[in-house]
Design a protein around this motif. Structure first.
Motif, PDB file in Angstrom:
ATOM      1  N   ALA A 170      74.446  34.145  -0.021  1.00  0.00           N
ATOM      2  CA  ALA A 170      74.060  33.742  -1.378  1.00  0.00           C
ATOM      3  C   ALA A 170      73.458  32.336  -1.380  1.00  0.00           C
ATOM      4  CB  ALA A 170      75.266  33.807  -2.309  1.00  0.00           C
ATOM      5  N   LEU A 171      74.085  31.402  -0.691  1.00  0.00           N
ATOM      6  CA  LEU A 171      73.553  30.037  -0.621  1.00  0.00           C
ATOM      7  C   LEU A 171      72.212  29.991   0.098  1.00  0.00           C
ATOM      8  CD1 LEU A 171      76.734  27.918   0.191  1.00  0.00           C
ATOM      9  CD2 LEU A 171      75.292  27.728  -1.835  1.00  0.00           C
ATOM     10  N   THR A 172      72.120  30.693   1.207  1.00  0.00           N
ATOM     11  CA  THR A 172      70.889  30.679   2.000  1.00  0.00           C
ATOM     12  C   THR A 172      69.706  31.191   1.197  1.00  0.00           C
ATOM     13  OG1 THR A 172      72.110  30.952   4.064  1.00  0.00           O
ATOM     14  CG2 THR A 172      69.792  31.582   4.085  1.00  0.00           C
ATOM     15  N   TYR A 173      69.859  32.354   0.597  1.00  0.00           N
ATOM     16  CA  TYR A 173      68.711  32.940  -0.106  1.00  0.00           C
ATOM     17  C   TYR A 173      68.442  32.273  -1.450  1.00  0.00           C
ATOM     18  CZ  TYR A 173      68.313  35.995   3.763  1.00  0.00           C
ATOM     19  OH  TYR A 173      68.131  36.464   5.042  1.00  0.00           O
ATOM     20  N   SER A 174      69.447  31.667  -2.048  1.00  0.00           N
ATOM     21  CA  SER A 174      69.213  30.866  -3.258  1.00  0.00           C
ATOM     22  C   SER A 174      68.398  29.626  -2.915  1.00  0.00           C
ATOM     23  CB  SER A 174      70.538  30.453  -3.901  1.00  0.00           C
ATOM     24  OG  SER A 174      71.228  31.586  -4.357  1.00  0.00           O
ATOM     25  N   LEU A 175      68.776  28.951  -1.829  1.00  0.00           N
ATOM     26  CA  LEU A 175      68.028  27.758  -1.424  1.00  0.00           C
ATOM     27  C   LEU A 175      66.605  28.092  -0.989  1.00  0.00           C
ATOM     28  CD1 LEU A 175      70.739  25.687   0.459  1.00  0.00           C
ATOM     29  CD2 LEU A 175      69.494  25.021  -1.601  1.00  0.00           C
ATOM     30  N   LYS A 176      66.406  29.224  -0.339  1.00  0.00           N
ATOM     31  CA  LYS A 176      65.052  29.644   0.016  1.00  0.00           C
ATOM     32  C   LYS A 176      64.198  29.782  -1.245  1.00  0.00           C
ATOM     33  CE  LYS A 176      65.745  32.244   4.311  1.00  0.00           C
ATOM     34  NZ  LYS A 176      64.681  31.719   5.136  1.00  0.00           N
ATOM     35  N   HIS A 177      64.781  30.374  -2.270  1.00  0.00           N
ATOM     36  CA  HIS A 177      64.055  30.586  -3.525  1.00  0.00           C
ATOM     37  C   HIS A 177      63.810  29.269  -4.272  1.00  0.00           C
ATOM     38  CE1 HIS A 177      62.667  32.776  -7.025  1.00  0.00           C
ATOM     39  NE2 HIS A 177      63.504  32.077  -7.767  1.00  0.00           N
ATOM     40  N   ILE A 178      64.785  28.383  -4.237  1.00  0.00           N
ATOM     41  CA  ILE A 178      64.666  27.112  -4.969  1.00  0.00           C
ATOM     42  C   ILE A 178      63.722  26.139  -4.277  1.00  0.00           C
ATOM     43  CG2 ILE A 178      65.959  25.042  -5.645  1.00  0.00           C
ATOM     44  CD1 ILE A 178      68.381  26.947  -6.108  1.00  0.00           C
ATOM     45  N   THR A 179      63.860  25.979  -2.950  1.00  0.00           N
ATOM     46  CA  THR A 179      63.076  24.956  -2.241  1.00  0.00           C
ATOM     47  C   THR A 179      61.631  25.371  -1.986  1.00  0.00           C
ATOM     48  OG1 THR A 179      63.801  25.740  -0.079  1.00  0.00           O
ATOM     49  CG2 THR A 179      65.095  23.982  -1.114  1.00  0.00           C
ATOM     50  N   LYS A 180      61.388  26.629  -1.719  1.00  0.00           N
ATOM     51  CA  LYS A 180      60.046  27.148  -1.447  1.00  0.00           C
ATOM     52  C   LYS A 180      59.284  26.318  -0.411  1.00  0.00           C
ATOM     53  CE  LYS A 180      59.803  29.361  -5.809  1.00  0.00           C
ATOM     54  NZ  LYS A 180      59.254  29.979  -6.834  1.00  0.00           N
ATOM     55  N   LYS A 181      59.962  26.016   0.696  1.00  0.00           N
ATOM     56  CA  LYS A 181      59.351  25.258   1.782  1.00  0.00           C
ATOM     57  C   LYS A 181      58.475  26.178   2.617  1.00  0.00           C
ATOM     58  CE  LYS A 181      60.463  22.559   5.852  1.00  0.00           C
ATOM     59  NZ  LYS A 181      61.473  22.331   6.861  1.00  0.00           N
ATOM     60  N   LYS A 182      57.257  25.728   2.922  1.00  0.00           N
ATOM     61  CA  LYS A 182      56.310  26.532   3.697  1.00  0.00           C
ATOM     62  C   LYS A 182      56.762  26.628   5.149  1.00  0.00           C
ATOM     63  CE  LYS A 182      51.459  27.134   4.701  1.00  0.00           C
ATOM     64  NZ  LYS A 182      50.110  26.647   4.534  1.00  0.00           N
ATOM     65  N   ARG A 183      56.578  27.793   5.722  1.00  0.00           N
ATOM     66  CA  ARG A 183      56.941  28.005   7.126  1.00  0.00           C
ATOM     67  C   ARG A 183      55.986  27.224   8.031  1.00  0.00           C
ATOM     68  NH1 ARG A 183      60.675  32.070   8.816  1.00  0.00           N
ATOM     69  NH2 ARG A 183      61.456  33.133   6.996  1.00  0.00           N
ATOM     70  N   PRO A 184      56.529  26.679   9.123  1.00  0.00           N
ATOM     71  CA  PRO A 184      55.707  25.825   9.982  1.00  0.00           C
ATOM     72  C   PRO A 184      54.692  26.556  10.861  1.00  0.00           C
ATOM     73  CG  PRO A 184      57.942  25.952  10.846  1.00  0.00           C
ATOM     74  CD  PRO A 184      57.937  26.664   9.519  1.00  0.00           C
ATOM     75  N   GLU A 185      54.795  27.873  10.998  1.00  0.00           N
ATOM     76  CA  GLU A 185      53.890  28.565  11.912  1.00  0.00           C
ATOM     77  C   GLU A 185      52.526  28.852  11.296  1.00  0.00           C
ATOM     78  OE1 GLU A 185      55.406  32.235   9.810  1.00  0.00           O
ATOM     79  OE2 GLU A 185      56.223  30.296  10.320  1.00  0.00           O
ATOM     80  N   GLY A 186      52.327  28.506  10.038  1.00  0.00           N
ATOM     81  CA  GLY A 186      51.000  28.599   9.445  1.00  0.00           C
ATOM     82  C   GLY A 186      50.778  29.733   8.465  1.00  0.00           C
ATOM     83  N   ARG A 187      51.685  30.697   8.403  1.00  0.00           N
ATOM     84  CA  ARG A 187      51.500  31.760   7.414  1.00  0.00           C
ATOM     85  C   ARG A 187      51.788  31.210   6.032  1.00  0.00           C
ATOM     86  NH1 ARG A 187      55.286  36.452   9.123  1.00  0.00           N
ATOM     87  NH2 ARG A 187      56.619  34.692   9.626  1.00  0.00           N
ATOM     88  N   ASN A 188      51.279  31.843   5.043  1.00  0.00           N
ATOM     89  CA  ASN A 188      51.513  31.406   3.662  1.00  0.00           C
ATOM     90  C   ASN A 188      52.804  32.001   3.118  1.00  0.00           C
ATOM     91  OD1 ASN A 188      49.359  29.673   3.302  1.00  0.00           O
ATOM     92  ND2 ASN A 188      47.963  31.339   2.769  1.00  0.00           N
ATOM     93  N   LEU A 189      53.886  31.717   3.792  1.00  0.00           N
ATOM     94  CA  LEU A 189      55.207  32.129   3.331  1.00  0.00           C
ATOM     95  C   LEU A 189      55.991  30.878   2.971  1.00  0.00           C
ATOM     96  CD1 LEU A 189      56.160  34.899   5.918  1.00  0.00           C
ATOM     97  CD2 LEU A 189      55.435  35.215   3.557  1.00  0.00           C
ATOM     98  N   TYR A 190      56.663  30.914   1.848  1.00  0.00           N
ATOM     99  CA  TYR A 190      57.386  29.746   1.353  1.00  0.00           C
ATOM    100  C   TYR A 190      58.883  30.046   1.270  1.00  0.00           C
ATOM    101  CZ  TYR A 190      52.807  27.933   0.353  1.00  0.00           C
ATOM    102  OH  TYR A 190      51.517  27.471   0.480  1.00  0.00           O
ATOM    103  N   ASP A 191      59.450  30.379   2.424  1.00  0.00           N
ATOM    104  CA  ASP A 191      60.874  30.697   2.476  1.00  0.00           C
ATOM    105  C   ASP A 191      61.506  30.171   3.769  1.00  0.00           C
ATOM    106  OD1 ASP A 191      59.666  32.420   4.263  1.00  0.00           O
ATOM    107  OD2 ASP A 191      60.745  34.192   3.597  1.00  0.00           O
ATOM    108  N   SER A 192      61.069  29.001   4.180  1.00  0.00           N
ATOM    109  CA  SER A 192      61.503  28.467   5.468  1.00  0.00           C
ATOM    110  C   SER A 192      62.890  27.829   5.432  1.00  0.00           C
ATOM    111  CB  SER A 192      60.492  27.429   5.958  1.00  0.00           C
ATOM    112  OG  SER A 192      60.835  26.960   7.231  1.00  0.00           O
ATOM    113  N   PHE A 193      63.240  27.191   4.335  1.00  0.00           N
ATOM    114  CA  PHE A 193      64.488  26.405   4.279  1.00  0.00           C
ATOM    115  C   PHE A 193      65.535  27.101   3.438  1.00  0.00           C
ATOM    116  CE2 PHE A 193      67.304  23.212   2.486  1.00  0.00           C
ATOM    117  CZ  PHE A 193      67.603  22.433   3.588  1.00  0.00           C
ATOM    118  N   PRO A 194      66.710  27.322   3.990  1.00  0.00           N
ATOM    119  CA  PRO A 194      67.195  27.174   5.361  1.00  0.00           C
ATOM    120  C   PRO A 194      66.946  28.448   6.154  1.00  0.00           C
ATOM    121  CG  PRO A 194      69.032  27.685   3.939  1.00  0.00           C
ATOM    122  CD  PRO A 194      67.811  27.623   3.059  1.00  0.00           C
ATOM    123  N   SER A 195      67.234  28.408   7.446  1.00  0.00           N
ATOM    124  CA  SER A 195      67.051  29.572   8.316  1.00  0.00           C
ATOM    125  C   SER A 195      68.158  30.600   8.066  1.00  0.00           C
ATOM    126  CB  SER A 195      67.077  29.131   9.783  1.00  0.00           C
ATOM    127  OG  SER A 195      67.187  30.257  10.635  1.00  0.00           O
ATOM    128  N   GLY A 196      67.762  31.784   7.653  1.00  0.00           N
ATOM    129  CA  GLY A 196      68.734  32.847   7.398  1.00  0.00           C
ATOM    130  C   GLY A 196      69.371  33.375   8.676  1.00  0.00           C
TER     131      GLY A 196
END
Length: 191
Positions: free
Chosen positions: A75-101
Motif C-alpha cells: 500500500a505504501l509503495t504503490y501510493s508513493l509511486k502514484h503521489i511522487t510520479k518520478k520518471k524512470r531513469p532508463e528513458g521510457r516515459n513512465l512516471y512510477d520509479s519511486f520507490p522500487s516495488g
C-alpha cells in the motif's frame, strides 16, 4: 527451511550469474539479464518463503503479522509511486520509479524472516533482498536509481518492524488423556 538452505540459494544465485557473464549484442552482458530475471523471481520468493516458514513453525500469528506487514508495504509503495510520479531513469516515459516495488517486496520478506526467526535466517534473506535491489539499478534497463531502491528497502523493513515481534514458542501446554477408566490432566511449562 533452515539457514543452510538459504545460504545454498545465495551460492547458487551467485554462481548462476557468474556462469552467464559473456558479452551479448547491444552492449550488455548475459549476466545482466540473468541478474534482472533473478531479481524478478526473488521479489516474490522471499515473501513466499517467509509465509512458508510461518506454516512450517505452525506460527499462525506470524502468518497474520506477515500479511499485515506485506499489505502495508504494498500500500505504501504503490501510493508513493502514484503521489511522487518520478520518471524512470532508463528513458521510457513512465512516471512510477519511486520507490522500487521489487525492492520493497523483497525486503519485506527478508526483514520478516530476520525479525521473526532471527539473524541465522535473516542474513541470507537480506543478501538475497540486496541482490534484488542491485538488479533494479544494474540490470540492462536500469529501472531505478539508488534512492528508489533505498526507499523500497526502508518501506519493506519499516512496515515489518511495525507489525512483527520475534517468534517465541508456546511456554505452557495443557493436555488431557484417558485410557479405559483412567483420566489424566497434564500441565507443562517450559522455562
Amino acid at each position: 527451511m533452515g539457514k543452510w538452505s538459504l545460504r545454498l540459494i545465495c551460492v547458487f544465485v551467485i554462481l548462476s550469474i557468474k556462469c552467464y557473464s559473456q558479452d551479448t549484442e547491444g552492449g550488455h552482458e548475459k549476466w545482466e539479464y540473468v541478474l534482472e530475471d533473478t531479481g524478478g523471481v526473488l521479489q516474490l520468493a522471499l515473501p513466499i518463503t517467509a509465509g512458508i516458514m510461518t506454516l512450517i513453525h505452525k506460527d499462525y500469528r506470524g502468518t497474520k503479522k506477515l500479511a499485515y506487514s506485506y499489505a502495508t508495504t504494498l500500500a505504501l509503495t504503490y501510493s508513493l509511486k502514484h503521489i511522487t510520479k518520478k520518471k524512470r531513469p532508463e528513458g521510457r516515459n513512465l512516471y512510477d520509479s519511486f520507490p522500487s516495488g521489487h525492492t520493497s517486496s523483497a525486503f519485506s520478506g527478508a526483514s520478516f524472516i530476520q525479525r521473526r526467526y532471527g539473524w541465522d535466517y535473516g542474513i541470507p534473506a537480506y543478501i538475497l533482498a540486496s541482490l534484488v535491489a542491485v538488479s533494479r539499478t544494474e540490470a540492462p534497463d536500469g529501472f531505478h536509481d539508488f534512492w528508489d531502491v533505498f526507499a523500497g528497502a526502508a518501506i519493506g523493513i519499516g512496515s515489518t518492524y511495525i507489525f512483527t515481534k520475534p517468534y517465541k514458542k508456546e511456554q505452557m501446554a495443557l493436555g488431557f488423556a484417558n485410557y479405559r477408566d483412567t483420566y489424566s490432566l497434564t500441565f507443562t511449562y517450559q522455562f
